[in-house]
Design an enzyme around this catalytic site. Structure first.
Site, mmCIF file in Angstrom:
data_model
loop_
_atom_site.group_PDB
_atom_site.id
_atom_site.type_symbol
_atom_site.label_atom_id
_atom_site.label_comp_id
_atom_site.label_asym_id
_atom_site.label_seq_id
_atom_site.Cartn_x
_atom_site.Cartn_y
_atom_site.Cartn_z
ATOM 1 N N TYR A 295 0.600 4.681 0.581
ATOM 2 C CA TYR A 295 -0.439 5.948 1.006
ATOM 3 C C TYR A 295 0.714 7.071 1.680
ATOM 4 C CZ TYR A 295 -5.021 4.095 0.216
ATOM 5 O OH TYR A 295 -6.202 3.877 -0.136
ATOM 6 N N SER A 296 1.153 6.549 2.915
ATOM 7 C CA SER A 296 1.872 7.510 3.714
ATOM 8 C C SER A 296 3.107 7.967 3.031
ATOM 9 C CB SER A 296 2.119 6.727 4.904
ATOM 10 O OG SER A 296 1.279 6.488 5.760
ATOM 11 N N GLU B 60 -10.616 -1.896 5.803
ATOM 12 C CA GLU B 60 -9.278 -2.245 6.499
ATOM 13 C C GLU B 60 -9.599 -2.914 7.879
ATOM 14 O OE1 GLU B 60 -4.883 -0.355 7.511
ATOM 15 O OE2 GLU B 60 -6.502 1.104 7.199
ATOM 16 N N GLN C 179 0.929 -1.150 -0.005
ATOM 17 C CA GLN C 179 0.064 -0.035 -0.040
ATOM 18 C C GLN C 179 0.799 1.281 -0.089
ATOM 19 O OE1 GLN C 179 -3.452 0.314 2.818
ATOM 20 N NE2 GLN C 179 -2.715 2.108 3.347
ATOM 21 N N SER D 286 -3.895 7.489 13.264
ATOM 22 C CA SER D 286 -3.419 7.564 14.768
ATOM 23 C C SER D 286 -4.751 8.023 15.487
ATOM 24 C CB SER D 286 -2.594 8.815 14.831
ATOM 25 O OG SER D 286 -3.092 10.081 14.227
#
Length: 381
Positions: free
Chosen positions: A117-118, A234, A115, A360
């Site tokens: 993403y970040s 998810e 993935q 988070s």
């Protein structure tokens, strides 16, 4: 509400246990195990559609499969990102051509995904991604350039779904697209493992330097909607399976507390009981949510807040009940194996990240406040 699984679930449970008991034979290569699961039709049982080499199962059966898999101590899955995240996203947003191209290899355990993403400057604030993708008008492909971080299993993956900015000058969630990028592009895709304080390297940095992407899901500029839809997949059934592992870790901590005498302390006993009670409550809440009576917006954020903090506190308790011994390495230390943790040491160190990854605690509370409670939105620059 009935928290049992009924006849259907228990019959299916016997089938699952028999299959796992027959096919789990000693040490198994993770990639080979994915293919074995694929041959049994066990990959993709939660997909809304069949016909891709997967069997389909009811929600009850999905929970049973996930729980029994954890109980059997089968190898950690290396194909779960493709199965649990990419596949449902393609089923909802992909073209028929994309489904036929990508779902069967995932169901067979032949293609693994990661993935994208970040990024270093866009972790929890995903709308801040700067990775760019430029359309090549000659080849009708995108050239992707940028950096992703904390990319789980990128060193094993064949493909990466990447959230990238396809509109020059766009800001926040506008101008983003959801691209499918092959990882085998020497000179254009570089993977660098990130060594964690646990001594392992499940996470990676990924650098794209003009990497070619032929497939876009949902259309150009529709990446934010597709990406948010994926995050909705998810959590769910996997949360219940995760709790089976949590229960085993809690039992290990309790045994250790008894062995070291820490359980004689009434404060420690109270914390152990509280961990047990909270875990049971999490299970009932998860079943209630999956059962349909608690599926309101924000339920997945509540679940993440509950288990992230719970698991982190368990890691702290694991260290407390061991005393000074928690800081001591293995007796069979050698220069060839200078950094090896036991299960409880790994639990403590890895759980420090539980309240950060996957969204988070701050982000989850913001989602609940704004989308569920209707509170004013936080100022954003």
């Amino acid at each position: 509400m009935d928290f049992g699984f009924g006849t259907e679930g228990e019959v299916f449970r016997r089938e699952v246990r028999e299959w796992l008991g027959t096919h789990l034979t000693g040490e198994t290569d993770r990639r080979a195990w994915e293919r074995e699961l694929g041959r049994g039709g066990w990959i993709g049982i939660g997909w809304q559609e069949g016909g891709y080499g997967n069997r389909t199962a009811s929600l009850v059966q999905q929970v049973v499969w996930a729980e029994e898999y954890i109980r059997s101590k089968a190898p950690a899955r290396s194909g779960h990102i493709g199965e649990k995240l990419l596949a449902p996203t393609l089923i909802e947003h992909g073209t028929e051509e994309q489904k036929r191209r990508f779902l069967p290899p995932v169901a067979r355990g032949e293609e693994l995904w990661c993935q994208g993403y970040s990024e270093p400057g866009a972790g929890s604030d995903l709308a801040g991604v700067r990775t760019a993708a430029v359309l090549d008008g000659t080849t009708a492909t995108y050239r992707v350039t940028g950096q992703k971080i904390w990319t789980s299993l990128a060193h094993e993956a064949d493909w990466c779904f990447v959230l990238a900015r396809t509109e020059t000058g766009s800001r926040r969630h506008h101008g983003l697209s959801f691209l499918l990028v092959p990882m085998d592009q020497p000179g254009r895709v570089e993977v660098r493992p990130i060594r964690q304080m646990t001594g392992t390297s499940e996470f990676n940095e990924v650098f794209f330097d003009g990497a070619v992407a032929e497939h876009i899901v949902g259309g150009e500029g529709d990446g934010w909607r597709v990406a948010m839809s994926l995050l909705g997949f998810e959590r769910g059934v996997s949360t219940l399976a995760q709790q089976i592992g949590f229960a085993e870790e809690l039992r290990r901590v309790v045994r250790t507390a008894v062995e070291t005498g820490a359980a004689d302390d009434p404060v420690v006993r109270d914390r152990l009981v509280r961990q047990w009670a909270e875990l049971r409550t999490m299970r009932w809440n998860s079943l209630r949510t999956l059962g349909g009576s608690g599926g309101e917006s924000g339920a997945s954020s509540v679940a993440k807040l509950l288990w992230g903090g719970w698991h982190q506190r368990l890691g702290e308790l694991a260290t407390l009940v061991r005393g000074a011994g928690a800081a001591v390495g293995p007796r069979d230390w050698s220069p060839e194996r200078p950094y090896e943790l036991d299960a409880l040491q790994h639990l403590f160190l890895f759980s420090r990240a539980d309240t950060i990854y996957g969204g988070s605690d701050q982000v989850q509370r913001t989602i609940i406040a704004e989308r569920v409670l209707g509170l004013p939105k936080e100022p954003r620059g």
